[in-house]
Design a protein around this motif. Structure first.
Motif, PDB file in Angstrom:
ATOM      1  N   UNK A 290      15.608 -26.522  35.388  1.00 48.07           N
ATOM      2  CA  UNK A 290      16.317 -26.936  34.347  1.00 48.07           C
ATOM      3  C   UNK A 290      16.273 -25.746  33.274  1.00 48.07           C
ATOM      4  N   UNK A 291      15.042 -25.240  33.208  1.00 49.66           N
ATOM      5  CA  UNK A 291      14.799 -24.216  32.074  1.00 49.66           C
ATOM      6  C   UNK A 291      15.340 -23.112  32.328  1.00 49.66           C
ATOM      7  N   UNK A 292      15.451 -22.431  33.631  1.00 50.41           N
ATOM      8  CA  UNK A 292      16.244 -21.089  33.872  1.00 50.41           C
ATOM      9  C   UNK A 292      17.864 -21.561  33.528  1.00 50.41           C
ATOM     10  N   UNK A 293      18.218 -22.753  33.673  1.00 49.06           N
ATOM     11  CA  UNK A 293      19.832 -22.844  33.582  1.00 49.06           C
ATOM     12  C   UNK A 293      20.037 -22.950  32.041  1.00 49.06           C
ATOM     13  N   UNK A 294      18.942 -23.403  31.179  1.00 52.97           N
ATOM     14  CA  UNK A 294      18.905 -23.501  29.828  1.00 52.97           C
ATOM     15  C   UNK A 294      19.021 -22.200  29.270  1.00 52.97           C
ATOM     16  N   UNK A 295      18.165 -21.328  29.861  1.00 49.29           N
ATOM     17  CA  UNK A 295      17.926 -19.883  29.156  1.00 49.29           C
ATOM     18  C   UNK A 295      19.205 -19.006  29.616  1.00 49.29           C
ATOM     19  N   UNK A 296      19.684 -19.293  30.560  1.00 42.98           N
ATOM     20  CA  UNK A 296      21.075 -18.719  30.916  1.00 42.98           C
ATOM     21  C   UNK A 296      22.284 -19.243  30.316  1.00 42.98           C
ATOM     22  N   UNK A 297      22.204 -20.237  29.902  1.00 41.21           N
ATOM     23  CA  UNK A 297      23.261 -20.909  29.221  1.00 41.21           C
ATOM     24  C   UNK A 297      23.175 -20.414  27.385  1.00 41.21           C
ATOM     25  N   UNK A 298      21.988 -20.401  27.142  1.00 42.08           N
ATOM     26  CA  UNK A 298      21.782 -20.123  25.686  1.00 42.08           C
ATOM     27  C   UNK A 298      21.826 -18.761  25.525  1.00 42.08           C
ATOM     28  N   UNK A 299      21.216 -17.803  26.340  1.00 48.27           N
ATOM     29  CA  UNK A 299      21.080 -16.535  25.865  1.00 48.27           C
ATOM     30  C   UNK A 299      21.557 -15.546  27.086  1.00 48.27           C
ATOM     31  N   UNK A 300      22.311 -16.039  28.162  1.00 49.42           N
ATOM     32  CA  UNK A 300      22.698 -15.229  29.241  1.00 49.42           C
ATOM     33  C   UNK A 300      21.531 -14.281  29.915  1.00 49.42           C
ATOM     34  N   UNK A 301      20.396 -14.737  30.066  1.00 48.02           N
ATOM     35  CA  UNK A 301      19.411 -14.021  30.815  1.00 48.02           C
ATOM     36  C   UNK A 301      18.971 -14.968  31.831  1.00 48.02           C
ATOM     37  N   UNK A 302      18.971 -14.389  33.324  1.00 52.13           N
ATOM     38  CA  UNK A 302      18.755 -14.988  34.292  1.00 52.13           C
ATOM     39  C   UNK A 302      17.272 -14.957  34.811  1.00 52.13           C
ATOM     40  N   UNK A 303      16.881 -16.050  35.096  1.00 53.20           N
ATOM     41  CA  UNK A 303      15.185 -15.968  35.897  1.00 53.20           C
ATOM     42  C   UNK A 303      15.541 -16.705  37.033  1.00 53.20           C
ATOM     43  N   UNK A 304      14.750 -16.204  38.109  1.00 54.62           N
ATOM     44  CA  UNK A 304      14.639 -17.191  39.320  1.00 54.62           C
ATOM     45  C   UNK A 304      13.735 -18.135  39.133  1.00 54.62           C
ATOM     46  N   UNK A 305      13.886 -19.337  39.175  1.00 55.05           N
ATOM     47  CA  UNK A 305      13.062 -20.555  38.888  1.00 55.05           C
ATOM     48  C   UNK A 305      11.750 -20.501  39.797  1.00 55.05           C
ATOM     49  N   UNK A 306      11.798 -19.924  40.879  1.00 52.16           N
ATOM     50  CA  UNK A 306      10.836 -19.879  42.112  1.00 52.16           C
ATOM     51  C   UNK A 306       9.917 -18.752  41.655  1.00 52.16           C
ATOM     52  N   UNK A 307      10.229 -17.745  41.298  1.00 55.36           N
ATOM     53  CA  UNK A 307       9.125 -16.718  41.215  1.00 55.36           C
ATOM     54  C   UNK A 307       9.111 -15.995  39.845  1.00 55.36           C
ATOM     55  N   UNK A 308       9.907 -16.437  38.786  1.00 53.73           N
ATOM     56  CA  UNK A 308       9.795 -15.839  37.561  1.00 53.73           C
ATOM     57  C   UNK A 308       9.750 -16.779  36.592  1.00 53.73           C
ATOM     58  N   UNK A 309       9.172 -18.128  36.769  1.00 55.87           N
ATOM     59  CA  UNK A 309       9.014 -18.846  35.592  1.00 55.87           C
ATOM     60  C   UNK A 309       7.707 -19.699  36.034  1.00 55.87           C
ATOM     61  N   UNK A 310       6.779 -19.889  35.002  1.00 59.05           N
ATOM     62  CA  UNK A 310       5.611 -20.529  35.102  1.00 59.05           C
ATOM     63  C   UNK A 310       5.599 -21.657  33.791  1.00 59.05           C
ATOM     64  N   UNK A 311       5.286 -22.914  34.199  1.00 58.78           N
ATOM     65  CA  UNK A 311       5.205 -23.989  33.147  1.00 58.78           C
ATOM     66  C   UNK A 311       3.606 -23.950  32.816  1.00 58.78           C
ATOM     67  N   UNK A 312       3.392 -23.918  31.540  1.00 53.65           N
ATOM     68  CA  UNK A 312       1.934 -23.876  30.943  1.00 53.65           C
ATOM     69  C   UNK A 312       1.657 -24.922  30.007  1.00 53.65           C
ATOM     70  N   UNK A 313       0.513 -24.921  29.637  1.00 52.78           N
ATOM     71  CA  UNK A 313       0.155 -25.999  28.486  1.00 52.78           C
ATOM     72  C   UNK A 313       0.343 -25.413  27.045  1.00 52.78           C
ATOM     73  N   UNK A 314       1.572 -25.406  26.874  1.00 52.71           N
ATOM     74  CA  UNK A 314       1.882 -25.158  25.507  1.00 52.71           C
ATOM     75  C   UNK A 314       2.223 -23.572  25.758  1.00 52.71           C
ATOM     76  N   UNK A 315       2.952 -23.025  24.721  1.00 54.51           N
ATOM     77  CA  UNK A 315       3.124 -21.472  24.545  1.00 54.51           C
ATOM     78  C   UNK A 315       1.570 -20.907  24.501  1.00 54.51           C
ATOM     79  N   UNK A 316       0.687 -21.580  23.995  1.00 59.05           N
ATOM     80  CA  UNK A 316      -0.639 -21.140  23.679  1.00 59.05           C
ATOM     81  C   UNK A 316      -1.180 -20.746  24.918  1.00 59.05           C
ATOM     82  N   UNK A 317      -1.262 -21.404  25.979  1.00 59.87           N
ATOM     83  CA  UNK A 317      -1.913 -20.904  27.312  1.00 59.87           C
ATOM     84  C   UNK A 317      -0.931 -19.841  27.909  1.00 59.87           C
ATOM     85  N   UNK A 318       0.403 -19.763  27.691  1.00 57.61           N
ATOM     86  CA  UNK A 318       1.127 -18.669  28.255  1.00 57.61           C
ATOM     87  C   UNK A 318       0.620 -17.483  27.739  1.00 57.61           C
ATOM     88  N   UNK A 319       0.191 -17.430  26.362  1.00 56.88           N
ATOM     89  CA  UNK A 319      -0.118 -16.208  25.703  1.00 56.88           C
ATOM     90  C   UNK A 319      -1.442 -15.698  26.123  1.00 56.88           C
TER      91      UNK A 319
END
Lengths: 163, 402
Positions: B79-108
């Motif tokens: 759903x995130x990959x689809x949202x990013x593609x719709x909103x900004x035309x950037x494509x990410x493979x949900x299986x290898x290019x996305x990681x769900x984290x505990x807020x942006x803080x953890x991701x940073x």
């Protein structure tokens, strides 16, 4: 509908006390423009009235309301509207709609007590020519009205300062 | 045998040397004052929309209480990959290019830890969100702040980035719309900055948590700029746009090797983001758009109120294009940021965050959050006007444009 008109209506629907000046600041437009839009909406009866939503329960005031399902016989020329008008003209009727389904009109009435409403239904409403039947439901508790939750327990629980 | 434990001797010197957040100190002061209207809150004043809360309750009823995969629910990543593609035309493979984290803080934190070697420099625009510097230090890096001021609308320029680069520069951290200033970057300047990043082979970390809260023009996703997706780690989450701060769900999107490295740290330290938060986030993406748009429209109206109020008050304030912060210059009252904040709190019970909490270039300013009801905003501005008038600040002579 013009964008500005739509935005003004949205704001006023949520808070009728907003002044033209406050609306102008919020929408970043000039005050005279807002005033003229509101004036036009009022004169065209798009804006019908500015009302206050009161929670009478808090005052312990005696007030009771009922929803009445009414079945009527439509009349030649005027359809449902003729009978409807004879009903909605009564001041006891607070709101009324023509419905699809098993009955025709839904009528919200308000009174000081149950007897008053019972009296209205038996002597006024059910005797209107064209009314076939009525089915009265008394309201026990109002949870939400016009989009407003009567006793909203959701307060601001945020920390006073956060990054 | 007696053991005396002097903890301060044992604590990691990097942590020991780290000053506690300036916001924290001010928080204590506010907590002991009565009748305070707070403009110091960095989160939406809306409660999470009901349909999102209800979906979470339903998921609990259905028993979704276990771990998810380390990367997060696949359905959410899709759903995130689809949202990013719709909103900004950037494509990410949900299986290898996305990681769900505990807020942006953890991701940073993950990306800094995954990437930095001791001494590596990270360029950070300043005034800066309070975590960027300390997180960089804790990961062994060196934060290099790029000061910005009101004259340039608290925006960085390609030139400033270029001048700040040294042989040790590894990363450029961007956060627009900005906390604390509300500044947004225009696409043209971002393109120039992207060229600098390419020329110097910098990794770009773009924290776009306030991306949806853009009021002037359209938000430019840094990863959508030519040649940038490969070198950009895009960070975003649900806290601000969907009023979901307490749920702690964010995500990182980027190169699959990089995401895999971050995932390793994440799997050993965090395991996965909370399942109920992820279920709620999924509902937010599925049907949260109308409620989100309504909240954004609401912020935008208050933003206008805030800008007018400062103009009338006589405090210079550039027009913030995003987030829900304004950053007025309070030094015209003849006070430092902290003096202004403390005296305003004491005399008029209005809390805001002194600008120096966000670095030296924030000195002389204050962060004012307009994620507060209109009634509270109006009352706070009445009080603030009284306060600045007592200190000789007069209304600006610049009249509102007709």
């Amino acid at each position: 509908m013009e964008q500005l008109t739509k935005q003004i209506l949205e704001l006023l629907e949520d808070d009728a006390k907003l002044t033209a000046k406050e609306i102008a600041v919020m929408l970043d437009v000039d005050e005279a423009g807002v005033k003229s839009v509101i004036k036009e909406l009022e004169s065209k009866k798009v804006i019908l009235k500015y009302l206050t939503l009161v929670n009478y329960e808090k005052l312990g005031a005696e007030k009771i309301s009922a929803l009445i399902e009414v079945r009527i016989t439509p009349q030649r020329e005027v359809g449902f509207d003729g009978v409807a008008e004879r009903i909605y003209r009564f001041p006891q009727v607070r709101s009324m709609h023509l419905m699809s389904g098993t009955y025709d009109l839904v009528v919200f009435v308000e009174g000081r007590n149950m007897q008053e409403i019972a009296h209205f239904v038996s002597t006024k409403l059910s005797t209107v020519e064209g009314v076939i039947s009525t089915n009265t439901h008394f309201v026990l508790k109002a949870y939400k009205q016009d989009g407003v939750i009567m006793e909203d327990q959701e307060e601001d629980r945020r920390l006073m300062v956060s990054p | 045998m007696t053991i005396t434990t002097d903890w301060s001797q044992r604590i990691n010197p990097t942590v020991q040397a780290m000053p506690p957040s300036g916001i924290r100190r001010f928080f204590d002061l506010v907590a002991e004052t009565k009748g305070v209207i707070s403009l110091g809150i960095g989160e939406p004043d809306f409660v999470t929309p009901w349909h999102i809360r209800e979906a979470c309750i339903y998921s609990l009823e259905k028993g979704y209480t276990m771990y998810t995969s380390n990367s997060g629910l696949l359905e959410l990543r899709e759903a995130i990959a689809a949202d990013l593609e719709n909103s900004y035309a950037v494509r990410y493979d949900p299986r290898t290019q996305l990681l769900i984290t505990v807020g942006v803080s953890e991701a940073l934190d993950l990306c800094l830890r995954a990437l930095l070697l001791p001494g590596d420099e990270v360029l950070i625009p300043e005034p800066s969100y309070v975590s960027y510097g300390p997180c960089t230090s804790m990961a062994g890096g060196v934060p290099v702040f790029m000061p910005t001021g009101m004259d340039e609308g608290f925006r960085i320029s390609a030139d400033l980035v270029e001048r700040s680069i040294t042989p040790r520069t590894k990363m450029l951290l961007l956060c627009y719309p900005n906390n604390p200033t509300g500044a947004v970057m225009d696409r043209a300047e971002l393109e120039k900055i992207a060229e600098v990043a390419v020329a110097h082979d910098l990794i770009v970390i773009s924290d776009e948590i306030y991306g949806r809260l853009t009021y002037t023009g359209r938000h430019t996703c840094v990863a959508s700029l030519p040649g940038m997706q490969e070198r950009t780690l895009l960070l975003n989450g649900f806290s601000k746009a969907y009023a979901m701060t307490g749920w702690r769900v964010g995500y990182a999107a980027g190169n699959s090797d990089f995401i895999a490295a971050m995932t390793k740290i994440h799997q050993y330290s965090m395991l996965c983001a909370p399942t109920m938060g992820q279920m709620a986030a999924l509902e937010a993406l599925k049907s949260g758009q109308p409620a989100m748009r309504q909240m954004i429209e609401n912020y935008n109206r208050r933003r206008s109120v805030v800008v007018h109020a400062f103009r009338d008050m006589g405090l210079p304030c550039f027009e913030p294009g995003g987030a829900f912060y304004a950053f007025p210059q309070v030094s015209v009252a003849g006070l430092s940021s902290e003096e202004f904040a403390e005296q305003l709190l004491k005399e008029e019970q209005v809390a805001l965050v002194p600008g120096n909490a966000f670095g030296p270039s924030g000195e002389g300013f204050a962060r004012v959050s307009y994620a507060t009801s209109l009634e509270d905003l109006s009352e706070a501005f009445r009080r603030m006007t009284r306060f600045v008038r007592r200190r000789g600040v007069r209304a600006c002579l610049i009249s509102a444009p007709a």
